[in-house]
Design a protein around this motif. Structure first.
Motif, PDB file in Angstrom:
ATOM      1  N   ALA A   1       0.848  -1.209   0.000  1.00 31.42           N
ATOM      2  CA  ALA A   1       0.000   0.000   0.000  1.00 31.42           C
ATOM      3  C   ALA A   1       0.870   1.240   0.000  1.00 31.42           C
ATOM      4  O   ALA A   1       0.747   2.113   0.861  1.00 31.42           O
TER       5      ALA A   1
ATOM      6  N   TRP B   1      11.752   0.367   6.545  1.00 32.17           N
ATOM      7  CA  TRP B   1      12.331  -0.980   6.428  1.00 32.17           C
ATOM      8  C   TRP B   1      13.801  -0.992   6.847  1.00 32.17           C
ATOM      9  O   TRP B   1      14.349  -2.014   7.191  1.00 32.17           O
TER      10      TRP B   1
ATOM     11  N   ALA C   1       0.488  -7.089   7.174  1.00 31.62           N
ATOM     12  CA  ALA C   1       0.289  -8.314   6.394  1.00 31.62           C
ATOM     13  C   ALA C   1       1.415  -8.422   5.373  1.00 31.62           C
ATOM     14  O   ALA C   1       1.435  -7.684   4.382  1.00 31.62           O
TER      15      ALA C   1
ATOM     16  N   GLY D   1       7.310  -1.872  -4.329  1.00 32.56           N
ATOM     17  CA  GLY D   1       8.446  -0.950  -4.419  1.00 32.56           C
ATOM     18  C   GLY D   1       9.666  -1.624  -5.026  1.00 32.56           C
ATOM     19  O   GLY D   1       9.735  -2.847  -5.160  1.00 32.56           O
TER      20      GLY D   1
ATOM     21  N   HIS E   1      12.101  13.747  -9.091  1.00 34.31           N
ATOM     22  CA  HIS E   1      11.780  12.907  -7.932  1.00 34.31           C
ATOM     23  C   HIS E   1      10.561  12.051  -8.299  1.00 34.31           C
ATOM     24  O   HIS E   1       9.584  12.570  -8.840  1.00 34.31           O
TER      25      HIS E   1
HETATM   26  C1  LIG Z   1      13.197   8.991   2.667  1.00 27.87           C
HETATM   27  C2  LIG Z   1      12.607   9.146   1.298  1.00 27.87           C
HETATM   28  C3  LIG Z   1      12.510  10.415   0.743  1.00 27.87           C
HETATM   29  C4  LIG Z   1      11.978  10.578  -0.539  1.00 27.87           C
HETATM   30  N1  LIG Z   1      11.756  11.845  -1.012  1.00 27.87           N
HETATM   31  C5  LIG Z   1      11.059  11.996  -2.157  1.00 27.87           C
HETATM   32  C6  LIG Z   1      10.598  13.278  -2.561  1.00 27.87           C
HETATM   33  O1  LIG Z   1      10.803  14.278  -1.867  1.00 27.87           O
HETATM   34  N2  LIG Z   1       9.912  13.378  -3.727  1.00 27.87           N
HETATM   35  C7  LIG Z   1       9.645  12.289  -4.507  1.00 27.87           C
HETATM   36  O2  LIG Z   1       9.034  12.449  -5.560  1.00 27.87           O
HETATM   37  N3  LIG Z   1      10.065  11.064  -4.136  1.00 27.87           N
HETATM   38  C8  LIG Z   1      10.715  10.884  -2.969  1.00 27.87           C
HETATM   39  N4  LIG Z   1      11.045   9.643  -2.551  1.00 27.87           N
HETATM   40  C9  LIG Z   1      10.781   8.514  -3.444  1.00 27.87           C
HETATM   41  C10 LIG Z   1       9.303   8.144  -3.540  1.00 27.87           C
HETATM   42  O3  LIG Z   1       8.660   8.308  -2.306  1.00 27.87           O
HETATM   43  C11 LIG Z   1       9.226   6.709  -4.036  1.00 27.87           C
HETATM   44  O4  LIG Z   1       9.840   6.621  -5.302  1.00 27.87           O
HETATM   45  C12 LIG Z   1       7.797   6.213  -4.167  1.00 27.87           C
HETATM   46  O5  LIG Z   1       7.108   6.353  -2.955  1.00 27.87           O
HETATM   47  C13 LIG Z   1       7.837   4.743  -4.581  1.00 27.87           C
HETATM   48  O6  LIG Z   1       6.530   4.246  -4.640  1.00 27.87           O
HETATM   49  P1  LIG Z   1       6.288   2.692  -4.776  1.00 27.87           P
HETATM   50  O7  LIG Z   1       4.822   2.499  -4.850  1.00 27.87           O
HETATM   51  O8  LIG Z   1       7.134   2.173  -5.872  1.00 27.87           O
HETATM   52  O9  LIG Z   1       6.876   2.045  -3.445  1.00 27.87           O
HETATM   53  P2  LIG Z   1       6.546   2.343  -1.914  1.00 27.87           P
HETATM   54  O10 LIG Z   1       5.825   3.627  -1.762  1.00 27.87           O
HETATM   55  O11 LIG Z   1       7.807   2.145  -1.167  1.00 27.87           O
HETATM   56  O12 LIG Z   1       5.491   1.220  -1.540  1.00 27.87           O
HETATM   57  C14 LIG Z   1       5.768  -0.128  -1.363  1.00 27.87           C
HETATM   58  C15 LIG Z   1       4.869  -0.634  -0.249  1.00 27.87           C
HETATM   59  O13 LIG Z   1       4.845  -2.048  -0.276  1.00 27.87           O
HETATM   60  C16 LIG Z   1       4.933  -2.548   1.036  1.00 27.87           C
HETATM   61  N5  LIG Z   1       5.488  -3.895   0.935  1.00 27.87           N
HETATM   62  C17 LIG Z   1       6.713  -4.229   0.504  1.00 27.87           C
HETATM   63  N6  LIG Z   1       6.862  -5.571   0.505  1.00 27.87           N
HETATM   64  C18 LIG Z   1       5.694  -6.079   0.911  1.00 27.87           C
HETATM   65  C19 LIG Z   1       5.235  -7.403   1.109  1.00 27.87           C
HETATM   66  N7  LIG Z   1       6.011  -8.451   0.836  1.00 27.87           N
HETATM   67  N8  LIG Z   1       3.977  -7.586   1.570  1.00 27.87           N
HETATM   68  C20 LIG Z   1       3.170  -6.513   1.823  1.00 27.87           C
HETATM   69  N9  LIG Z   1       3.573  -5.240   1.659  1.00 27.87           N
HETATM   70  C21 LIG Z   1       4.807  -5.024   1.197  1.00 27.87           C
HETATM   71  C22 LIG Z   1       5.847  -1.555   1.724  1.00 27.87           C
HETATM   72  O14 LIG Z   1       5.754  -1.642   3.120  1.00 27.87           O
HETATM   73  C23 LIG Z   1       5.361  -0.245   1.144  1.00 27.87           C
HETATM   74  O15 LIG Z   1       4.310   0.294   1.888  1.00 27.87           O
HETATM   75  C24 LIG Z   1      11.577   9.438  -1.287  1.00 27.87           C
HETATM   76  C25 LIG Z   1      11.665   8.168  -0.723  1.00 27.87           C
HETATM   77  C26 LIG Z   1      12.171   8.016   0.566  1.00 27.87           C
HETATM   78  C27 LIG Z   1      12.258   6.632   1.163  1.00 27.87           C
END
Ligand SMILES: Cc1cc2nc3c(=O)[nH]c(=O)nc-3n(C[C@H](O)[C@H](O)[C@H](O)COP(=O)(O)OP(=O)(O)OC[C@H]3O[C@@H](n4cnc5c(N)ncnc54)[C@H](O)[C@@H]3O)c2cc1C
Length: 596
Positions: free
Chosen positions: A42, A90, A251, A290, A572
């Protein structure tokens, strides 16, 4: 009463309680045995996808998240650094390196990732950028029809709920769920930065509009000084209203179930409430875990490089380049002193700041101190509409402004003491400019350490494997230093903080070799890990998913998150990941006949 701290604190707690009640809607959910769609993770993508798919009342959608609830205190922008120290992170770390992350403990860079409802959109610094139109045209040119900028622009506009007054109307979305705004507070330092960049030749502009090159105060994913995570944007408005959407927190999905004969995904295994259970998917499983966890989960499920899977005892089902193509943005932050007031941790203890925060103003609304941003195409500085290779962003404080910053980065004490302790001891005003490289050429890899889903994967960041990345980092850094010659910066008496890294002393101070050494020490990740389940045609041996985000060779399994980016975009990625999720949702709806 407006100045009564107690009254205002109670007000803030009340707001927080309203969010707790929204989060509590999901408590006590008993999982069904079968859903139409199961979305894993999520985060930025997962919340958006689950919300969009469940718009069809006939589809039952399950969203599974390894982390717990989001809390209002996480959404006070200034606390961003602290979140990395908590259990909502994490807390990944890269493998030790002898040519990068040299200023960090054990030569390992910390790689934070959100483990909470909203994922990394709850940990991030809320900097809002789309990237360059050429990034998406390039994705299409790499064999991905439907991903040109013209194609993806409607999805950017769909999720954006921007209140940035000077955004270009032809490009901006005003009514979407993800709120975007300027911060209601500006330091003198950020004003000086914006002025100096203009004196250097950039225009002040909406960098998310037609042309990206330029400078501006930061657009942020906030509204009313509050972080606008994917959870807040997409799920809070549905709480108690959409019975066909089930959300399960805490979960952890341990495996995607794939029939090895028919090569069809049919469900997942999930560990929740102390036991592992099977949940079936009638239509599809969508992995949005992610760029670190998605490749891990795919590999645990038999989808990945066959040789590597066999080495850790997993029977391969589809031999794909999962985990390769890992990309990130780094920035060797440079510190400057000034006579203007910078952000300091002590100042945040002023209890009346909460009053101002409740009025949606004051420094609590500042996203971890990030305030302004500028994009340069260093190879074509005269080309107003260039494709920037460097971004400079301004943080109105220093490494020593806040003890969480150096801890979050895992900075070695010896380095901190040599470079920053004096700023702390003398309580100097100081700020940082991060020269972020936009189109790195190095590629890393995520690998399994073992077949145990509870063991963290190995992260080979492989920073600076390509010499271009060092080169462009140094050029960006020198651009940041050169801004101090501009009138805007002179007016606040901004000066490079000239302290040497002890382990770079073999190089003449400020020589190119010194700065290259500096870059290899201060390999600050900007947390943009991406590319580990690359989108591309079947003919591309590095591709994991096709242009409709279906895993090659496996039915009913898609990936939708930052992993699919074939090449990292120039900015970003939080916004672009929303775009990916919105587009994925439409493609899934089309493929299942819900929309044309
Ligand atoms: C500290 C930090 C600062 C950042 N600053 C910026 C910014 O200022 N501007 C910007 O544009 N981007 C920024 N980013 C990057 C941006 O937030 C990410 O690129 C984006 O949120 C990625 O989205 P995602 O859906 O790919 O992954 P995520 O948002 O990481 O979502 C993955 C989710 O899956 C869950 N998950 C993983 N494995 C499992 C599993 N096996 N079972 C159930 N759940 C699971 C995780 O807990 C997480 O909630 C930053 C990131 C971080 C960490």
């Amino acid at each position: 009463q407006e100045n009564n701290v107690l009254f205002e604190t109670i007000n803030f707690l009340r707001r927080g309680q309203a969010d707790v009640e929204l989060e509590n809607y999901d408590n006590g959910l008993v999982l069904d045995t079968e859903y139409d769609f199961i979305v894993v993770g999520a985060g930025t993508a997962g919340c958006a996808l689950a919300a969009r798919l469940s718009e069809n009342p006939k589809w039952k959608v399950l969203l599974l998240e390894a982390g717990g609830p989001e809390r209002l205190v996480m959404d006070v922008p200034i606390v961003a650094h602290f979140l990395q120290l908590g259990e909502m992170n994490w807390k990944y770390r890269t493998q030790p390196s002898d040519h990068a992350c040299l200023a960090m403990n054990n030569n390992r860079c910390n790689w934070p990732r959100g483990k909470v409802m909203g994922g990394s959109s709850v940990l991030n610094y809320m900097m809002y950028t789309r990237g360059n139109r050429r990034d998406y045209d390039r994705w299409q040119a790499l064999g991905n029809p439907g991903w040109s900028y013209k194609d993806v622009l409607p999805y950017f506009k769909k999720y954006e709920g921007s209140s940035v007054p000077d955004a270009e109307e032809d490009y901006v979305g005003r009514n979407g769920p993800v709120k975007v705004s300027y911060v209601n507070w500006r330091s003198k330092i950020s004003e000086a930065f914006v002025e100096a960049a203009q004196q250097d030749g950039l225009k002040y502009r909406d960098y998310n509009g037609r042309i990206q090159n330029g400078v501006a105060f930061l657009h942020t994913t906030t509204r009313n000084s509050t972080r606008w995570s994917s959870n807040r944007a997409y799920l809070y408005p549905l709480k108690g209203k959409r019975t066909n959407l089930h959300v399960k927190k805490n979960a952890l999905v341990t495996k995607v179930l794939i029939d090895p004969q028919t090569k069809t995904a049919y469900g997942i295994m999930v560990q929740t409430e102390g036991r592992v259970q099977k949940v079936l998917a009638r239509r599809e499983v969508i992995v949005s875990a992610g760029a670190i966890n998605t490749p891990q989960l795919l590999m645990l499920s038999g989808v990945g490089p066959a040789k590597h899977l066999r080495e850790v005892g997993i029977k391969p089902i589809a031999d794909l380049a999962v985990g390769y193509n890992l990309q990130d943005h780094t920035a060797p932050a440079v510190t400057f002193t000034t006579n203007a007031t910078s952000l300091k941790f002590e100042d945040f203890s002023d209890p009346t700041l909460i009053n101002r925060f409740n009025r949606m103003e004051g420094p609590y609304g500042s996203p971890g101190g990030c305030e302004a941003i500028a994009f340069w195409d260093l190879d074509h500085e005269r080309d107003e509409d260039g494709w920037p290779d460097i971004e400079l962003f301004l943080v109105g404080g220093s490494m020593s402004s806040n003890p969480a910053i150096s801890r979050a980065f895992g900075l070695k004490k010896s380095i901190y003491d040599a470079l920053f302790a004096e700023i702390e001891d003398k309580s100097l005003n100081a700020f940082m400019i991060f020269p972020m490289i936009l189109r790195p050429k190095s590629r890393g890899r995520i690998m399994l350490k073992s077949s145990d889903p509870f063991k963290y994967p190995l992260i080979h960041a492989n920073y600076f494997a390509h010499p271009y990345d060092v080169d462009i980092s140094v050029r960006g850094l020198l651009k940041a230093v050169s801004l101090m010659e501009q009138r805007g910066m002179k007016a606040i008496d901004a000066k490079l903080w000239e302290r040497k890294i002890p382990t770079c002393k073999q190089h003449p101070y400020k020589s190119w070799a010194y700065w290259a050494c500096y870059v290899r020490h201060f390999t600050f990740t900007i947390y943009h890990y991406s590319g580990t389940a690359k989108m591309g045609p079947k003919s591309d041996r590095a591709a994991v998913v096709d242009a409709r985000l279906r895993v090659h060779g496996i039915r009913n399994l898609r990936v939708a998150d930052a992993s699919i980016m074939p090449e990292i975009m120039s900015g970003h990625p939080n916004g672009p990941v929303f775009m990916i999720a919105e587009k994925a949702a439409d493609m899934i709806k089309q493929d299942h006949g819900f929309i044309q």
